[in-house]
Design a protein around this motif. Structure first.
Motif, PDB file in Angstrom:
ATOM      1  N   PRO A   1       3.401  50.790  17.621  1.00 16.78           N
ATOM      2  CA  PRO A   1       2.938  51.624  16.500  1.00 16.78           C
ATOM      3  C   PRO A   1       2.360  50.739  15.403  1.00 16.78           C
ATOM      4  O   PRO A   1       2.937  49.700  15.075  1.00 16.78           O
ATOM      5  CB  PRO A   1       4.203  52.323  16.007  1.00 16.78           C
ATOM      6  CG  PRO A   1       5.192  52.179  17.095  1.00 16.78           C
ATOM      7  CD  PRO A   1       4.819  50.949  17.869  1.00 16.78           C
ATOM      8  N   PRO A   2       1.225  51.124  14.864  1.00 12.66           N
ATOM      9  CA  PRO A   2       0.598  50.283  13.831  1.00 12.66           C
ATOM     10  C   PRO A   2       1.293  50.415  12.485  1.00 12.66           C
ATOM     11  O   PRO A   2       0.936  51.244  11.649  1.00 12.66           O
ATOM     12  CB  PRO A   2      -0.840  50.802  13.786  1.00 12.66           C
ATOM     13  CG  PRO A   2      -0.738  52.221  14.241  1.00 12.66           C
ATOM     14  CD  PRO A   2       0.407  52.267  15.212  1.00 12.66           C
ATOM     15  N   GLY A   3       2.301  49.594  12.264  1.00  8.77           N
ATOM     16  CA  GLY A   3       3.031  49.611  11.000  1.00  8.77           C
ATOM     17  C   GLY A   3       2.140  49.337   9.810  1.00  8.77           C
ATOM     18  O   GLY A   3       2.449  49.722   8.680  1.00  8.77           O
ATOM     19  N   GLN A   4       1.005  48.692  10.059  1.00  8.44           N
ATOM     20  CA  GLN A   4       0.078  48.377   8.968  1.00  8.44           C
ATOM     21  C   GLN A   4      -0.573  49.623   8.390  1.00  8.44           C
ATOM     22  O   GLN A   4      -1.208  49.573   7.348  1.00  8.44           O
ATOM     23  CB  GLN A   4      -1.023  47.423   9.462  1.00  8.44           C
ATOM     24  CG  GLN A   4      -0.519  46.101   9.959  1.00  8.44           C
ATOM     25  CD  GLN A   4      -0.042  46.166  11.422  1.00  8.44           C
ATOM     26  OE1 GLN A   4      -0.009  47.204  12.061  1.00  8.44           O
ATOM     27  NE2 GLN A   4       0.348  45.024  11.943  1.00  8.44           N
ATOM     28  N   LEU A   5      -0.422  50.752   9.072  1.00 13.17           N
ATOM     29  CA  LEU A   5      -1.012  51.996   8.575  1.00 13.17           C
ATOM     30  C   LEU A   5       0.045  52.924   7.980  1.00 13.17           C
ATOM     31  O   LEU A   5      -0.256  54.044   7.598  1.00 13.17           O
ATOM     32  CB  LEU A   5      -1.757  52.723   9.705  1.00 13.17           C
ATOM     33  CG  LEU A   5      -2.874  51.919  10.374  1.00 13.17           C
ATOM     34  CD1 LEU A   5      -3.527  52.740  11.472  1.00 13.17           C
ATOM     35  CD2 LEU A   5      -3.901  51.459   9.357  1.00 13.17           C
TER      36      LEU A   5
ATOM     37  N   THR B   1      -7.905  50.772   8.962  1.00 10.02           N
ATOM     38  CA  THR B   1      -7.725  51.437  10.252  1.00 10.02           C
ATOM     39  C   THR B   1      -8.639  50.811  11.298  1.00 10.02           C
ATOM     40  O   THR B   1      -8.216  50.529  12.427  1.00 10.02           O
ATOM     41  CB  THR B   1      -8.003  52.942  10.123  1.00 10.02           C
ATOM     42  OG1 THR B   1      -7.069  53.496   9.197  1.00 10.02           O
ATOM     43  CG2 THR B   1      -7.858  53.657  11.459  1.00 10.02           C
ATOM     44  N   ASP B   2      -9.892  50.569  10.939  1.00 11.63           N
ATOM     45  CA  ASP B   2     -10.837  49.948  11.866  1.00 11.63           C
ATOM     46  C   ASP B   2     -10.360  48.569  12.302  1.00 11.63           C
ATOM     47  O   ASP B   2     -10.429  48.218  13.486  1.00 11.63           O
ATOM     48  CB  ASP B   2     -12.233  49.834  11.234  1.00 11.63           C
ATOM     49  CG  ASP B   2     -12.903  51.187  11.042  1.00 11.63           C
ATOM     50  OD1 ASP B   2     -12.461  52.172  11.665  1.00 11.63           O
ATOM     51  OD2 ASP B   2     -13.868  51.253  10.262  1.00 11.63           O
ATOM     52  N   HIS B   3      -9.839  47.778  11.368  1.00  8.69           N
ATOM     53  CA  HIS B   3      -9.341  46.435  11.694  1.00  8.69           C
ATOM     54  C   HIS B   3      -8.116  46.519  12.609  1.00  8.69           C
ATOM     55  O   HIS B   3      -7.991  45.729  13.548  1.00  8.69           O
ATOM     56  CB  HIS B   3      -8.993  45.659  10.421  1.00  8.69           C
ATOM     57  CG  HIS B   3     -10.182  45.025   9.775  1.00  8.69           C
ATOM     58  ND1 HIS B   3     -10.430  43.679   9.842  1.00  8.69           N
ATOM     59  CD2 HIS B   3     -11.202  45.557   9.055  1.00  8.69           C
ATOM     60  CE1 HIS B   3     -11.542  43.402   9.201  1.00  8.69           C
ATOM     61  NE2 HIS B   3     -12.028  44.531   8.696  1.00  8.69           N
ATOM     62  N   VAL B   4      -7.214  47.460  12.333  1.00  2.00           N
ATOM     63  CA  VAL B   4      -6.020  47.624  13.173  1.00  2.00           C
ATOM     64  C   VAL B   4      -6.446  47.970  14.595  1.00  2.00           C
ATOM     65  O   VAL B   4      -5.934  47.396  15.567  1.00  2.00           O
ATOM     66  CB  VAL B   4      -5.078  48.695  12.585  1.00  2.00           C
ATOM     67  CG1 VAL B   4      -4.026  49.124  13.602  1.00  2.00           C
ATOM     68  CG2 VAL B   4      -4.403  48.172  11.321  1.00  2.00           C
ATOM     69  N   ILE B   5      -7.387  48.874  14.733  1.00  2.00           N
ATOM     70  CA  ILE B   5      -7.852  49.263  16.071  1.00  2.00           C
ATOM     71  C   ILE B   5      -8.496  48.068  16.769  1.00  2.00           C
ATOM     72  O   ILE B   5      -8.193  47.781  17.933  1.00  2.00           O
ATOM     73  CB  ILE B   5      -8.820  50.456  15.990  1.00  2.00           C
ATOM     74  CG1 ILE B   5      -8.059  51.712  15.547  1.00  2.00           C
ATOM     75  CG2 ILE B   5      -9.521  50.691  17.326  1.00  2.00           C
ATOM     76  CD1 ILE B   5      -8.941  52.881  15.169  1.00  2.00           C
ATOM     77  N   ARG B   6      -9.370  47.346  16.082  1.00  2.00           N
ATOM     78  CA  ARG B   6     -10.054  46.199  16.702  1.00  2.00           C
ATOM     79  C   ARG B   6      -9.059  45.125  17.142  1.00  2.00           C
ATOM     80  O   ARG B   6      -9.176  44.557  18.232  1.00  2.00           O
ATOM     81  CB  ARG B   6     -11.077  45.603  15.739  1.00  2.00           C
ATOM     82  CG  ARG B   6     -12.415  46.310  15.787  1.00  2.00           C
ATOM     83  CD  ARG B   6     -13.534  45.465  15.216  1.00  2.00           C
ATOM     84  NE  ARG B   6     -13.346  45.051  13.845  1.00  2.00           N
ATOM     85  CZ  ARG B   6     -13.629  45.807  12.774  1.00  2.00           C
ATOM     86  NH1 ARG B   6     -14.089  47.016  12.935  1.00  2.00           N
ATOM     87  NH2 ARG B   6     -13.423  45.351  11.561  1.00  2.00           N
ATOM     88  N   ARG B   7      -8.069  44.814  16.302  1.00  2.00           N
ATOM     89  CA  ARG B   7      -7.098  43.765  16.645  1.00  2.00           C
ATOM     90  C   ARG B   7      -6.190  44.207  17.789  1.00  2.00           C
ATOM     91  O   ARG B   7      -5.804  43.401  18.635  1.00  2.00           O
ATOM     92  CB  ARG B   7      -6.291  43.369  15.416  1.00  2.00           C
ATOM     93  CG  ARG B   7      -7.170  42.658  14.381  1.00  2.00           C
ATOM     94  CD  ARG B   7      -6.412  42.313  13.143  1.00  2.00           C
ATOM     95  NE  ARG B   7      -7.324  41.892  12.087  1.00  2.00           N
ATOM     96  CZ  ARG B   7      -6.938  41.507  10.895  1.00  2.00           C
ATOM     97  NH1 ARG B   7      -5.644  41.467  10.593  1.00  2.00           N
ATOM     98  NH2 ARG B   7      -7.816  41.155   9.987  1.00  2.00           N
ATOM     99  N   THR B   8      -5.839  45.487  17.812  1.00  2.00           N
ATOM    100  CA  THR B   8      -5.021  46.008  18.907  1.00  2.00           C
ATOM    101  C   THR B   8      -5.799  45.948  20.215  1.00  2.00           C
ATOM    102  O   THR B   8      -5.267  45.524  21.250  1.00  2.00           O
ATOM    103  CB  THR B   8      -4.565  47.443  18.597  1.00  2.00           C
ATOM    104  OG1 THR B   8      -3.793  47.426  17.387  1.00  2.00           O
ATOM    105  CG2 THR B   8      -3.732  48.026  19.726  1.00  2.00           C
ATOM    106  N   VAL B   9      -7.058  46.352  20.175  1.00  2.00           N
ATOM    107  CA  VAL B   9      -7.901  46.302  21.377  1.00  2.00           C
ATOM    108  C   VAL B   9      -8.090  44.849  21.825  1.00  2.00           C
ATOM    109  O   VAL B   9      -8.054  44.556  23.026  1.00  2.00           O
ATOM    110  CB  VAL B   9      -9.249  47.005  21.129  1.00  2.00           C
ATOM    111  CG1 VAL B   9     -10.247  46.720  22.250  1.00  2.00           C
ATOM    112  CG2 VAL B   9      -9.039  48.507  20.970  1.00  2.00           C
TER     113      VAL B   9
END
Length: 183
Positions: free
Chosen positions: A136-140, A110-118
């Motif tokens: 939408p973060p499909g990775q989650l 989740t932290d990585h998804v947020i950082r990459r999206t930002v």
């Protein structure tokens, strides 16, 4: 960190500029090799600049934004900003498909998804985008709890149940918010 009031004021100004206008999600023309067709991109942006639109949405679904590498994304955004200097540009952002694999631990993922999206959102801002469309973060998708609910990584205690979105008619938003508060 930008104060919330400043963000809210900016959002109202952008909304006022877009009120009653059309904002097309624009495709990315490519060559047979899959690479950006630069001449076609520039011609399309110049043509769109003459149309009665309030802005454009780039890196959105039609442009497969998450499938574009950083250099191509930057080129596409620059062509739109150059052709439409006063138009609102909305950029899609999320986890690019060319990113490194994500960790398997749910919290770390989740932290990585947020950082990459930002990071992609910051690319968009640096390139002149004024608003974002967050994919939408499909990775989650594989991270629901035992009850099938998805919990926010940003708002502690907030969760969504995907079953809500399959109901017809859709449930009342106030009832859903109360349900999350009781859980």
């Amino acid at each position: 960190m930008v104060p919330t009031l400043v963000i809210t004021e900016a959002a109202y100004l952008i909304a006022a500029r877009l009120d009653g206008t059309l904002v097309p999600a624009v495709p990315v023309p490519r060559r047979a090799s899959g690479h950006l067709h630069i001449e076609a991109q520039q011609a399309y942006a110049a043509w769109m600049a003459r149309q009665p639109v309030g802005g454009v949405a780039v890196w959105a679904h039609t442009g497969r934004g998450l499938h574009l590498d950083a250099q191509t994304r930057a080129g596409v955004l620059a062509s739109w900003r150059g052709a439409m200097p006063s138009a609102v540009i909305i950029a899609g952002c999320g986890v690019p498909h060319d990113s490194a694999p994500l960790p398997s631990d749910p919290r770390t993922r989740t932290d990585h998804v947020i950082r990459r999206t930002v990071a992609m959102a910051e690319e968009a801002r640096a390139g002149g985008a004024e608003a974002l469309l967050v994919h939408p973060p499909g990775q989650l998708a594989e991270l629901p709890d035992a009850a099938g609910r998805y919990h926010s990584a940003v708002l502690p205690g907030f969760w969504l149940d995907p079953a809500w979105f399959r109901q017809d008619p859709l449930p009342d938003v106030e009832d859903l918010l109360l349900a999350t508060a009781r859980a």
